[in-house]
Design an enzyme around this catalytic site. Structure first.
Site, PDB file in Angstrom:
ATOM      1  CE  LYS A 129      -3.672   1.570   2.647  1.00 47.01           C
ATOM      2  NZ  LYS A 129      -4.493   1.675   3.615  1.00 47.01           N
ATOM      3  CB  SER A 154      -8.150   2.927   2.657  1.00 44.12           C
ATOM      4  OG  SER A 154      -7.160   3.007   4.250  1.00 44.12           O
ATOM      5  CB  SER A 158      -8.325   0.795   5.593  1.00 48.89           C
ATOM      6  OG  SER A 158      -9.253   1.213   5.738  1.00 48.89           O
TER       7      SER A 158
HETATM    8  N1  GLN Z   1     -12.896   2.888   6.323  1.00 48.90           N
HETATM    9  C1  GLN Z   1     -12.680   3.675   7.654  1.00 48.90           C
HETATM   10  C2  GLN Z   1     -12.418   5.489   7.929  1.00 48.90           C
HETATM   11  O1  GLN Z   1     -12.949   5.884   6.313  1.00 48.90           O
HETATM   12  C3  GLN Z   1     -11.299   2.789   7.779  1.00 48.90           C
HETATM   13  C4  GLN Z   1      -9.820   3.500   7.098  1.00 48.90           C
HETATM   14  C5  GLN Z   1      -8.974   3.129   7.333  1.00 48.90           C
HETATM   15  O2  GLN Z   1      -8.940   1.757   7.540  1.00 48.90           O
HETATM   16  N2  GLN Z   1      -7.351   3.419   7.315  1.00 48.90           N
HETATM   17  O3  GLN Z   1     -11.314   5.561   8.677  1.00 48.90           O
END
Ligand code: GLN
Length: 500
Positions: free
Chosen positions: A85, A160, A184
């Site tokens: 990532k 994400s 994410s």
């Molecule tokens: N969807 C969650 C957010 O927008 C999770 C993000 C993540 O785990 N980086 O914060």
């Protein structure tokens, strides 16, 4: 089946037996990238030259081991092409967080997880697309391009870490690392038919991982099956003196824990998971998964997490507060895009941040700054931390009755691109099952348990802190019972006429 569609453990066996080379595997991955990347958009940066060099080095390492008859220096990851990532720092390689802000940021060092993978001889294919600074659930918040789901190109891959999941599902990498602050790793794994784990907070070093919310962030593997997930987890786990929050707890041999059966273990089903927003098809599949675990010898009991309904509110306050503080260093002076022709420092910082952060990142910074401001601190941030303590109490109570819990990973399957762009709260609510895990620090894994309208569905297994071994064992048993781990996304077929 093409090499790029195989798992890490299958390829590791072929490599050790001398039946394929890392170069062939890596070329197969790049042929797939040539064939499908234009439609999928999993990557921000593809590293073909570097990867082929690393593959040659891995092949030499394996050849040397064969000559000496000593494979002790060879890991199942030696010669395996993996993706990272793009919020994981790579020395000399752009690390953008899919933000205009860091578009030209080239880190001078590697994250510990990257050092560990490279130390084992893994091949790094590239850096994957993500929601900007890991804020989002669809990868639509990337400042560069959207990523599409290899199961249906009209749909999002989740987020994400959507680029990492899409890359693995499409055969554009054999495995990948993502980061998980509120789901994410697990949610994109669920949307793309893969296994994704968020380890215990402190299991994996965060050194060199661009911080979103330090008390919640954790790096985790995204893999084609549970065995591959265990291999990757073992590779990245363990003490790191450069991250004080990283635990010295010894790292067990996760792969060998998969052998044992699950007889005598107790699986809890949280009563609260049947809330109204849950798709009835997903509920049936997760109930079915619980039954399969029962048939495999586990005892299934109902447990309760009474404060879980407040998890999303607490999560968005805590994570945004920490993000507003973590992102303060990205000011156009120390890091990041710098606005031109500013007349003084204040204007330079204000304009740099206004011009280069996207709307979701700005929303979180404002929310977090507000929650931390002296007037509102008690009402928001402190209250959120108190709720967090109550949820930890719930979790401890529940784990007195069970060894692991099962619930959905996401209340829906992957949604269509552009379907939910203007309603942030609707998107936040989808994190209902995942955020509770980060707030309490425990590990959880998403495992495919079926499909709905042709789209994969993941069941989430939540375990006790540092008990990833038990979690993987139960996940493995579920995977065998569902017998779907060898299903591949249809995008692989699009590439049918190309290459080997
Ligand atoms: N969807 C969650 C957010 O927008 C999770 C993000 C993540 O785990 N980086 O914060």
């Amino acid at each position: 089946m093409k090499l790029c569609d195989m798992t890490i453990h299958e390829l590791a066996e072929l490599l050790e037996a001398g039946e394929v080379s890392s170069k062939e595997i890596t070329e197969s991955v790049f042929e797939r990238i040539d064939g499908v990347e234009e439609s999928v958009g999993a990557y921000v940066t593809v590293l073909s030259d570097e990867a082929l060099e690393q593959a040659d080095a891995a092949d030499e390492r394996i050849a040397h081991a064969r000559k000496c008859g000593d494979f002790s220096g060879i890991s199942p990851l030696t010669g395996i092409p993996l993706a990272l990532k793009d919020n994981i720092c790579t020395k000399g390689i752009r690390t953008t967080c899919s933000s205009r802000m860091l578009e030209d940021f080239v880190p001078p060092y590697d994250a510990t997880v990257v050092e560990r993978l490279q130390g084992l001889g893994a091949v790094i294919v590239g850096k994957t697309n993500m929601d900007e600074f890991a804020m989002g659930s669809s990868t639509e918040n990337s400042a560069f391009h959207i990523t599409r789901n290899p199961w249906d190109l009209q749909r999002v891959p989740g987020g994400s870490s959507g680029g990492s999941a899409a890359a693995v599902a499409a055969g554009e990498a054999i495995g990948a690392l993502g980061t998980d602050t509120g789901g994410s790793v697990r949610q994109p794994a669920s949307f793309c038919g893969l296994v994704g784990m968020k380890p215990t907070h402190g299991r994996v070093s965060r050194y060199g991982v661009v911080a979103f919310s330090s008390s919640l962030d954790q790096v985790g593997p995204i893999a084609k099956d549970v065995r591959d997930c265990a291999i990757m987890l073992a590779a990245i786990s363990g003490r790191d003196t450069r991250d004080a929050s990283c635990s010295p707890e010894p790292v067990p041999d996760y792969s060998s824990s998969l052998k044992a059966n699950i007889e005598g273990l107790t699986v809890g089903v949280p009563a609260e998971f049947r809330h109204s927003g849950l798709d009835s098809g997903i509920k049936e599949l997760v109930d079915g998964a619980a039954r399969m675990l029962e048939e495999a010898g586990a005892r299934v009991v109902e447990v309760s997490l009474p404060h879980s309904e407040h998890a999303i509110a607490a999560y968005y306050l805590v994570s945004s507060a920490e993000a507003s503080s973590n992102l303060a260093r990205i000011d156009g002076i120390r890091y990041g895009y710098r606005a031109v022709d500013a007349s003084d420092v204040q204007e330079l910082i204000r304009r740099s941040r206004s011009e280069a952060f996207g709307p979701e990142v700005k929303r979180r910074i404002m929310l977090g700054t507000h929650a931390l401001s002296s007037k509102h601190y008690e009402e928001y941030y402190l209250k959120a931390q108190k709720v967090r303590t109550l949820i930890i109490g719930d979790m401890n109570e529940a784990f007195k009755k069970c060894d692991c819990m099962i619930c959905p990973t996401s209340p829906t399957v992957a949604f269509k691109v552009g379907e939910k762009p203007n309603d942030p709260v609707a998107v936040y609510l989808m994190d209902i099952y995942t955020t509770i895990v980060n707030l309490t620090g425990v590990p959880a894994v998403s495992v495919p348990c079926g499909a709905l309208d042709g789209m994969p569905v993941g069941a989430q297994l939540i375990g006790r802190a540092f008990d990833e071994g038990t979690l993987l064992k139960i996940a493995h048993s579920l995977e065998k019972a569902c017998a779907i781990s060898d299903r591949r996304a249809p995008i692989a077929a699009m590439d049918g006429r190309r290459g080997k």
